[in-house]
Motif scaffolding. Structure first.
Motif, PDB file in Angstrom:
ATOM      1  N   ARG A  98       0.851  -1.186   0.000  1.00 53.22           N
ATOM      2  CA  ARG A  98       0.000   0.000   0.000  1.00 53.22           C
ATOM      3  C   ARG A  98       0.893   1.244   0.000  1.00 53.22           C
ATOM      4  O   ARG A  98       1.992   1.220   0.552  1.00 53.22           O
ATOM      5  CB  ARG A  98      -0.899   0.004   1.231  1.00 53.22           C
ATOM      6  CG  ARG A  98      -1.917   1.147   1.228  1.00 53.22           C
ATOM      7  CD  ARG A  98      -2.797   1.090   2.443  1.00 53.22           C
ATOM      8  NE  ARG A  98      -3.809   2.139   2.396  1.00 53.22           N
ATOM      9  CZ  ARG A  98      -4.986   2.012   1.791  1.00 53.22           C
ATOM     10  NH1 ARG A  98      -5.289   0.868   1.209  1.00 53.22           N
ATOM     11  NH2 ARG A  98      -5.853   3.006   1.780  1.00 53.22           N
ATOM     12  N   GLN A 165      -6.406   5.947  -1.642  1.00 56.09           N
ATOM     13  CA  GLN A 165      -5.281   5.247  -1.019  1.00 56.09           C
ATOM     14  C   GLN A 165      -4.881   5.899   0.303  1.00 56.09           C
ATOM     15  O   GLN A 165      -3.773   5.681   0.785  1.00 56.09           O
ATOM     16  CB  GLN A 165      -4.078   5.237  -1.973  1.00 56.09           C
ATOM     17  CG  GLN A 165      -4.252   4.342  -3.177  1.00 56.09           C
ATOM     18  CD  GLN A 165      -4.241   2.880  -2.811  1.00 56.09           C
ATOM     19  OE1 GLN A 165      -3.423   2.444  -1.996  1.00 56.09           O
ATOM     20  NE2 GLN A 165      -5.124   2.092  -3.395  1.00 56.09           N
ATOM     21  N   ASP A 528      -3.191  -3.767   3.646  1.00 60.69           N
ATOM     22  CA  ASP A 528      -3.928  -2.519   3.833  1.00 60.69           C
ATOM     23  C   ASP A 528      -4.315  -2.268   5.284  1.00 60.69           C
ATOM     24  O   ASP A 528      -5.257  -1.516   5.550  1.00 60.69           O
ATOM     25  CB  ASP A 528      -5.193  -2.531   2.971  1.00 60.69           C
ATOM     26  CG  ASP A 528      -4.886  -2.713   1.494  1.00 60.69           C
ATOM     27  OD1 ASP A 528      -3.826  -2.241   1.061  1.00 60.69           O
ATOM     28  OD2 ASP A 528      -5.696  -3.337   0.789  1.00 60.69           O
TER      29      ASP A 528
END
Length: 825
Positions: A98, A165, A528
């Motif tokens: 990520r 994100q 994540d």
């Protein structure tokens, strides 16, 4: 010259493991060790050795089938591997991380937002901004294509790409900054060679130098990236990009060295020598050493002459003669190169679609062929043997040998069946019906074998095979193996101690479904874990559970919540037109419905039948339960109704009916549920009530993640000024809101486990507090929380006049709810 005849070297080592020779040698060794005193002849003509050799031959067939590649074993009849069904994740999902660092965000935004020359995120307000610094708050600085101002749509797209994100307790400041473009001119004297047109050479010189000055990264295809980096692990380093691999993204230093431009120009096809090269900024003298790359609010950009009155400062020569070129043609050719670069970027294939996937060849199920059918005809065993014509004693000995050999054949037949069902064994979808497979040999495989069975084949399968198969337990061990491939363990031991209200079968099924869900989402739950939700998209969307933050899903699964996605936790009860109230309040309002006392020895507990009652029968039973006739239910009744051992049957005085009691609850109260005609109907009503409450309890279990930074004021907010909160409230803090009324969340030990689980899975720089809200408080909080989610999403999608004020007002109401539950935090 050598006259020796070439020869193949003799293999003198030990036979390979699993080969016929190795199996036969091991079999003879065991025979000698176990029967050496009564069996001394181990020659090849001995019948015992013949049987051993046949068994070894059959085993080599199984070993051959088991030795196929994993890809072949998992390939289905359609020639494809169902990766999702087996919780196997491709490299483009496993290797990328990520976006975490500012460099990661730069790579991601350059990939997702067309039209950006460069972009950066800074943790401090730019010098041109009057905003204050706040931990977790970052500022977007963009460099658009061209020298003009940035398109507002481009800035909004960059903000949306960041939001998708965004990490926990981080956010993008609403003020987006654009770097001022300070132009510089290229001075150079270049000697050409070869037949290439000078216009093309000069256009490429400008293109390469301009890209270097603005630090534009190169875009590589997957094949080019593999050649450059050597492995998928290195190609997929950093966040996953969609338009190829962005290369040369290292942060440059403070100074731009002109010597680097010289090296780039020297690589252009048609350039023989760079005799002089310098950069001139404004009216300053040309610099051939180094100059600042960027400064506060500005960055260099190379001017490409092409407008009216603009003259190129690059002098081209060929064999000592000056080469004259049209600057207009150079400008047009340069524009073509830029357009072609953008077209390649847009047309480049998605890396996730072009990454190679393992493929195999389908292995169709093969019926087991018994080894005794391959014995010489003289043994009178196989289908091709001559009919038995001996005496009854000889025929009996043949049957005896057949039964003896069938024991070996049956073991190998079961092994073959297990190989045929490897895809089922390693599947993670659905509840398993079995984890061992078998193939009971019959007359089709061994002629005459069925006559030797003394029981029905189905009974034999049940007694000899099925009763030894514990599919839930073995499937759990298979999932442990798949988790270990990701370096993960998941024992679920802490969860078991808080599931006493479930029967053993219910608990094992619940734990297996929980572990399977964890495994299926293992990549996102790990990669994540520090990610926040996308504020530009609806969070409470049942069609998109992936929008729920991975930390929320991970903690929910680790705590055994059946539904880990973000949603309203009070809504399941409201849909049933139910409201939970405190036990004492309910008793005061309806004192005749509860009483206190001890269980009578003549009472007996309800024996709950396995399974769930049929829906229509369950609804009819629920209508007969006395406490359910009112919309307001006691939280204590709600929790005790899930306990299967708290249901009691009491014979009526006239013995014409059965009274159903529930209790004692946590306050020592008993709840009369009603009278029923017989034990069966009372037991079914108890099962219906318990399943109804368990369903509501599972639906109500969950949590909310509230990131304090997102509740900060946008612009000036009188409401926030009235709350007088310090920056410490917003910086790197979040609140985790749990329901307090479910069966497990009411227990103090479970609350300690939940808080420990949250702390262990949080990013190290984030602090969290856990809040436990009763039904009324949760209703109030969720009303404020859902209003804020909608207001923030509307503002992020299209900021309009008054939208920031609505966000601030909704944020203040959420803060007030949190402060009521933890006023001193």
């Amino acid at each position: 010259m050598s006259t020796e005849t070439p020869q193949l070297p003799r293999h003198v080592g030990a036979p390979p493991e699993g080969s016929f020779e190795q199996l036969r040698a091991e079999g003879l060794r065991l025979c000698q060790a176990l029967s050496g005193e009564i069996w001394t002849d181990y020659n090849v003509h001995d019948p015992g050795v013949t049987m051993l050799e046949q068994a070894c031959y059959g085993l080599t067939g199984l070993i051959y089938r088991a030795d196929f590649s994993v890809e072949d074993q998992l390939t289905g009849p359609d020639g494809e591997i169902d990766f999702e069904r087996h919780a196997l994740h491709p490299p483009q999902e496993v290797f990328p991380c990520r976006a975490t660092t500012l460099a990661d965000y730069r790579r991601l935004l350059l990939d997702r937002v067309a039209g950006l020359e460069d972009v950066s995120l800074v943790p401090q307000p730019p010098p041109t901004s009057k905003a204050r610094a706040l931990p977790g708050l970052v500022y977007l600085v963009v460099k658009p294509s061209g020298s003009g101002p940035a398109d507002p749509a481009l800035l909004a797209e960059a903000a949306r790409a960041y939001a998708a994100q965004r990490n926990l307790c981080e956010d993008l400041h609403e003020e987006v900054c654009t770097e001022e473009q300070r132009l510089c001119d290229l001075h150079a004297e270049i000697e050409l060679t070869g037949p290439r047109d000078a216009v093309e050479v000069l256009a490429e010189v400008y293109d390469r130098c301009a890209r270097h000055v603005i630090a534009s990264p190169r875009l590589l295809s997957l094949e080019e990236a593999l050649r450059r980096h050597g492995s998928l692990e290195r190609v997929f380093d950093g966040p996953l990009t969609q338009h190829g691999v962005l290369d040369d993204l290292a942060e440059h230093g403070a100074m731009l060295f002109v010597s680097d431009l010289v090296a780039l120009v020297q690589q252009v096809d048609g350039v023989k020598e760079v005799r002089r090269l310098a950069l001139q900024r404004g009216d300053a003298a040309p610099v051939s050493g180094s100059l600042p790359w960027r400064g506060p609010g500005w960055a260099l950009r190379l001017r490409v002459p092409g407008g009216t009155g603009e003259v190129s400062l690059v002098r081209l020569t060929r064999r000592g003669s000056v080469v004259q070129v049209s600057q207009q043609e150079v400008s047009e050719k340069y524009a073509d190169l830029r357009a072609a670069s953008q077209a390649r970027r847009q047309a480049s294939q998605n890396l996730a679609a072009t990454a190679p996937q393992p493929r195999g060849q389908h292995l169709p199920p093969q019926p087991y062929y018994p080894v005794q059918n391959q014995f010489p005809p003289i043994y009178e065993l196989g289908p091709h043997s001559r009919p038995t014509s001996g005496s009854p004693h000889e025929q009996a000995r043949v049957l005896q040998l057949k039964a003896y050999l069938s024991l070996f054949d049956q073991v190998m037949a079961n092994g073959a069946a297990q190989l045929d069902h490897l895809r089922d064994l390693y599947a993670v979808d659905g509840a398993p019906r079995q984890s061992y497979w078998w193939e009971l040999l019959a007359d089709e495989a061994v002629p005459g074998l069925a006559s030797l069975y003394r029981r029905d084949p189905q009974e034999i399968e049940q007694r000899a095979f099925a009763r030894f198969d514990h599919p839930l337990e073995r499937k759990s061990r298979v999932l442990d193996h798949l988790l270990a491939l990701h370096g993960q363990t998941y024992s679920q031991n802490s969860m078991r101690q808080f599931c006493g209200h479930h029967s053993p079968g219910e608990l094992e099924a619940l734990l297996l479904a929980n572990k399977a869900a964890y495994l299926q989402d293992i990549v996102s739950l790990s990669r994540d874990r520090c990610g926040g939700h996308d504020i530009t998209q609806p969070l409470w969307d049942p069609e998109h559970p992936e929008r729920t933050p991975a930390l929320q899903r991970r903690v929910s699964l680790l705590l055994g919540f059946r539904y880990p996605q973000a949603r309203s936790l009070a809504l399941p009860l409201r849909r049933q037109n139910r409201e939970l109230v405190d036990v004492q309040l309910h008793a005061d309002e309806h004192p005749s419905e509860t009483w206190q006392g001890e269980a009578d020895p003549r009472w007996h507990r309800v024996a709950h039948e396995p399974g769930v009652p049929e829906r229509r029968a369950m609804l009819a039973d629920l209508m007969k339960i006395r406490p359910l006739r009112q919309a307001r239910l006691s939280e204590a009744f709600f929790r005790v109704a899930a306990q299967r051992e708290r249901y009691w049957l009491v014979d009526a005085a006239d013995a014409s009916s059965q009274r159903l009691l529930l209790g004692p609850d946590e306050a020592g109260r008993w709840w009369p549920l009603g009278s029923f005609a017989d034990t069966a109907s009372a037991s079914r009503a108890a099962a219906s009530l318990r399943q109804f409450v368990l369903h509501l309890s599972h639906e109500s279990e969950g949590l909310h993640l509230v990131e304090h930074l997102l509740l900060r004021p946008i612009g000036r907010s009188p409401g926030h000024e009235r709350l007088k909160l310090s920056d410490a409230f917003y910086a790197l803090r979040l609140s985790v809101v749990f329901p307090a009324w479910t069966v497990r969340s009411h227990e103090p030990n479970f609350r300690r486990l939940a808080q420990e689980t949250v702390q262990l899975n949080l990013p190290a720089h984030v602090a969290a507090r856990c809040l436990w809200l009763d039904f009324a408080a949760m209703n109030s909080f969720e009303a404020c929380w859902s209003a804020w989610l909608q207001a923030r999403m509307d503002h992020a999608q299209s900021p309009q006049t008054g939208s920031a004020e609505r966000v601030n007002q909704a944020a203040c109401r959420v803060i007030e709810c949190l402060q009521r539950e933890a006023p001193h935090d």
